[in-house]
Scaffold this active site. Structure first.
Site, PDB file in Angstrom:
ATOM      1  N   THR A  87      -5.767  74.008 -18.792  1.00  0.00           N
ATOM      2  CA  THR A  87      -5.927  75.379 -18.271  1.00  0.00           C
ATOM      3  C   THR A  87      -5.727  75.337 -16.760  1.00  0.00           C
ATOM      4  O   THR A  87      -6.673  75.470 -15.994  1.00  0.00           O
ATOM      5  CB  THR A  87      -7.329  75.945 -18.598  1.00  0.00           C
ATOM      6  OG1 THR A  87      -8.313  75.001 -18.146  1.00  0.00           O
ATOM      7  CG2 THR A  87      -7.512  76.182 -20.077  1.00  0.00           C
ATOM      8  N   ASN A 213     -18.987  71.513 -12.768  1.00  0.00           N
ATOM      9  CA  ASN A 213     -17.916  71.210 -11.811  1.00  0.00           C
ATOM     10  C   ASN A 213     -18.117  71.942 -10.484  1.00  0.00           C
ATOM     11  O   ASN A 213     -17.832  71.401  -9.418  1.00  0.00           O
ATOM     12  CB  ASN A 213     -16.547  71.528 -12.416  1.00  0.00           C
ATOM     13  CG  ASN A 213     -16.035  70.369 -13.265  1.00  0.00           C
ATOM     14  OD1 ASN A 213     -16.743  69.385 -13.458  1.00  0.00           O
ATOM     15  ND2 ASN A 213     -14.817  70.477 -13.766  1.00  0.00           N
ATOM     16  N   ALA A 257     -18.510  61.577   1.989  1.00  0.00           N
ATOM     17  CA  ALA A 257     -17.687  62.445   2.841  1.00  0.00           C
ATOM     18  C   ALA A 257     -16.336  61.775   3.063  1.00  0.00           C
ATOM     19  O   ALA A 257     -16.224  60.555   3.034  1.00  0.00           O
ATOM     20  CB  ALA A 257     -18.387  62.656   4.174  1.00  0.00           C
ATOM     21  N   GLY A 262      -9.907  66.506  -4.958  1.00  0.00           N
ATOM     22  CA  GLY A 262      -8.643  67.024  -5.470  1.00  0.00           C
ATOM     23  C   GLY A 262      -8.646  66.878  -6.977  1.00  0.00           C
ATOM     24  O   GLY A 262      -9.702  66.827  -7.594  1.00  0.00           O
ATOM     25  N   CYS A 265      -9.039  69.277 -11.854  1.00  0.00           N
ATOM     26  CA  CYS A 265     -10.233  69.965 -12.355  1.00  0.00           C
ATOM     27  C   CYS A 265     -11.013  70.705 -11.269  1.00  0.00           C
ATOM     28  O   CYS A 265     -11.029  71.927 -11.249  1.00  0.00           O
ATOM     29  CB  CYS A 265     -11.143  68.973 -13.063  1.00  0.00           C
ATOM     30  SG  CYS A 265     -10.315  68.161 -14.440  1.00  0.00           S
TER      31      CYS A 265
HETATM   32  C1  UGA Z   1     -14.264  66.033 -12.786  1.00  0.00           C
HETATM   33  C2  UGA Z   1     -15.746  65.928 -13.163  1.00  0.00           C
HETATM   34  O1  UGA Z   1     -16.371  64.923 -12.390  1.00  0.00           O
HETATM   35  C3  UGA Z   1     -15.887  65.599 -14.659  1.00  0.00           C
HETATM   36  O2  UGA Z   1     -17.266  65.585 -15.027  1.00  0.00           O
HETATM   37  C4  UGA Z   1     -15.150  66.686 -15.457  1.00  0.00           C
HETATM   38  O3  UGA Z   1     -15.225  66.428 -16.857  1.00  0.00           O
HETATM   39  C5  UGA Z   1     -13.691  66.712 -15.040  1.00  0.00           C
HETATM   40  O4  UGA Z   1     -13.620  66.987 -13.622  1.00  0.00           O
HETATM   41  C6  UGA Z   1     -13.011  67.812 -15.808  1.00  0.00           C
HETATM   42  O5  UGA Z   1     -13.317  68.986 -15.582  1.00  0.00           O
HETATM   43  O6  UGA Z   1     -12.241  67.505 -16.732  1.00  0.00           O
HETATM   44  P1  UGA Z   1     -12.353  64.228 -12.238  1.00  0.00           P
HETATM   45  O7  UGA Z   1     -11.464  65.391 -11.926  1.00  0.00           O
HETATM   46  O8  UGA Z   1     -11.838  63.109 -13.073  1.00  0.00           O
HETATM   47  O9  UGA Z   1     -13.687  64.750 -12.976  1.00  0.00           O
HETATM   48  O10 UGA Z   1     -12.772  63.619 -10.841  1.00  0.00           O
HETATM   49  P2  UGA Z   1     -14.126  63.371 -10.002  1.00  0.00           P
HETATM   50  O11 UGA Z   1     -14.628  62.008 -10.278  1.00  0.00           O
HETATM   51  O12 UGA Z   1     -15.066  64.500 -10.188  1.00  0.00           O
HETATM   52  O13 UGA Z   1     -13.554  63.405  -8.518  1.00  0.00           O
HETATM   53  C7  UGA Z   1     -12.959  64.588  -8.010  1.00  0.00           C
HETATM   54  C8  UGA Z   1     -12.532  64.434  -6.586  1.00  0.00           C
HETATM   55  O14 UGA Z   1     -13.663  64.388  -5.733  1.00  0.00           O
HETATM   56  C9  UGA Z   1     -11.717  63.167  -6.254  1.00  0.00           C
HETATM   57  O15 UGA Z   1     -10.629  63.557  -5.442  1.00  0.00           O
HETATM   58  C10 UGA Z   1     -12.698  62.284  -5.512  1.00  0.00           C
HETATM   59  O16 UGA Z   1     -12.048  61.428  -4.611  1.00  0.00           O
HETATM   60  C11 UGA Z   1     -13.525  63.341  -4.785  1.00  0.00           C
HETATM   61  N1  UGA Z   1     -14.890  62.895  -4.416  1.00  0.00           N
HETATM   62  C12 UGA Z   1     -15.775  62.503  -5.364  1.00  0.00           C
HETATM   63  C13 UGA Z   1     -15.272  62.921  -3.082  1.00  0.00           C
HETATM   64  O17 UGA Z   1     -14.491  63.288  -2.182  1.00  0.00           O
HETATM   65  N2  UGA Z   1     -16.537  62.527  -2.747  1.00  0.00           N
HETATM   66  C14 UGA Z   1     -17.445  62.118  -3.671  1.00  0.00           C
HETATM   67  O18 UGA Z   1     -18.588  61.782  -3.297  1.00  0.00           O
HETATM   68  C15 UGA Z   1     -17.053  62.102  -5.023  1.00  0.00           C
END
Ligand code: UGA
Length: 438
Positions: A87, A213, A257, A262, A265
């Protein structure tokens, strides 16, 4: 008990779900409109990078428990159908594009021939399940009992196998005891392992996902806002995060930080959530998410700004090495990747940008063909005026600043993920700049 299950949509999520359900003991058919994806999966190859997924896929393809097809008709015999299509953000606004979800249901419903549960897993605007339930009732052949349920997923890329097999919780949005019982059968092994189950109505189940999210995105932007303040007063955001993270009510996770969030999701989910809130007359409740989005995007601009500062003001004609292209480590997904946004921006400002990523080179090249791609971190860094560390792959943390220092033109590094050893880089003569740190 082993069920017959179809998984419609075999992208990052659907493939992990299909493999996970086979691992839980079910007979699974994965269906996708993309014949190349289906051909790869049928041969036991995962067409993207996800740790630990391929060996499990191969086991279940070889045992015959897991098959793939590009024909939706091959899904019709299943007892339970999981909708796992994407989506993405609509091209004409902030809302989610529901075309693939609607198309999947429209293709499946008329082919149903036996009592079935259709289970939505995609991240959708609240109200979708009710709409799809009506659509299912209208399109299923007369006399076929077809019911809808909503079972949102919380799978992280890079941890997909773990998250599918051992989720923090299961959420069942259902309208009947029968639907709940069917989902309990699907996840019998997971539930027996102690995974909590929350049984609720459709809108609550849909909201659990988008709220989770939105909260995660808010947490990251919160610490990035504090990073902005730290930059003004000379404080260290990594210490702030460490210290507030010890408070169990706050928690240390998702307080890193840096260049910001990105991926496919978080960015589109907060925008779709705001758009939906507006549609239902509650836009005021989520206006803060616009700020969460803005803080996040400002961090990308800040990385570019520090890079310009380090090379004396103008990036035009300078060589920039970018370490990382994926939106996070252990993934080859470059959707809305901060690393590539910064790379693209500096390239447009006249820099010569060379990118290296251990897994995402090809996906990055498809999206940004005008950048130069290297085969290794050292090759990317050769003759660079400034090195940008933008995706925290462990191989970058392990780089020896002395060795990298020998190949660059100038020892300038921007640590956009705040996880390099600042002291070691400085000791090797580098000008080290993190985000929100002195
Ligand atoms: C995210 C959610 O964490 C999942 O629980 C969810 O199921 C998924 O989206 C979805 O909707 O399908 P994901 O997109 O795989 O998962 O990635 P994340 O681990 O959440 O990281 C997202 C972004 O945040 C990355 O770019 C990461 O580098 C950044 N991030 C993460 C930060 O900049 N700082 C942090 O402390 C943690």
């Amino acid at each position: 008990m082993s069920l017959r299950i179809s998984v419609i949509g075999t992208g990052y999520l659907g493939t992990a779900v299909a493999v996970g359900l086979a691992e839980l003991g079910h007979r699974v058919v994965g269906v996708d409109v993309d014949p190349d994806k289906i051909a790869a999966l049928t041969q036991g190859r995962v067409p993207f990078y996800e740790p630990h997924l391929e060996p499990l896929l191969r086991t279940h393809v070889e045992s015959g428990r897991l098959t793939f097809s590009s024909e939706i008709a091959d899904a019709a015999a299943a007892d339970v159908h999981f909708l796992c299509v994407g989506t993405p953000q609509r091209l004409d606004g902030l809302a989610a594009d529901m075309a693939d979800v609607d198309a999947a249901l429209d293709a499946l419903a008329p082919r149903l021939a036996r009592p079935t549960l259709v289970v939505g897993r995609s991240t959708v605007p609240v109200g979708t399940a009710e709409r799809l339930a009506d659509r299912l009732a209208a399109l299923a052949p007369a006399g076929v009992e077809a019911e809808l349920a909503w079972n949102p997923e919380f799978t992280r890329e890079g941890f997909a196998v773990e998250d599918v097999l051992r989720p923090d919780r299961l959420v069942f949005g259902v309208r009947s005891e029968r639907a709940e019982q069917t989902l309990r059968e699907v996840y019998a092994a997971t539930i027996a392992d102690g995974t909590p189950v929350i049984v609720t109505d459709f809108p609550t189940a849909e909201l659990v996902k988008v709220s989770a999210n939105a909260f995660l995105a808010t947490k990251i932007s919160f610490i990035n806002a504090i990073a902005e303040i730290c930059e003004v007063v000379g404080a260290d955001v990594t210490k702030v995060a460490e210290a507030i993270g010890y408070d169990a009510r706050i928690g240390r996770q998702f307080l890193n930080a840096g260049a910001g969030f990105g991926g496919g999701c978080l960015p589109k989910d907060i925008r779709a959530f705001m758009a939906r809130a507006g549609e239902i007359g509650a836009g005021h409740a989520l206006t803060f998410l616009a700020e969460v989005d803005a803080i996040n995007l400002r961090r990308r601009e800040r990385v570019a700004e520090i890079a310009r500062e380090l090379v004396g003001g103008s990036i035009a004609g300078r060589r920039v090495a970018v370490l990382g292209a994926a939106f996070k480590p252990d993934s080859d997904d470059v959707r809305d990747s901060p690393a590539l946004t910064v790379s693209g921006q500096l390239h447009l400002q006249g820099a010569e940008v060379t990118v290296y990523d251990p897994k995402a080179r090809e996906t990055a090249r498809l999206m940004f063909p005008t950048l130069t791609y290297a085969d290794s971190a050292l090759e990317a860094c050769r003759d660079a005026d400034v090195v940008l560390h933008l995706t925290e792959w462990s191989e970058f943390r392990e780089l020896d600043p002395e060795v990298v220092g020998k190949v660059v033109a100038n020892r300038n590094v921007v640590d956009g993920r705040n996880c390099l050893d600042a002291d070691a880089w400085r000791a090797a003569g580098w000008t080290y700049r993190g985000l929100g740190r002195p």
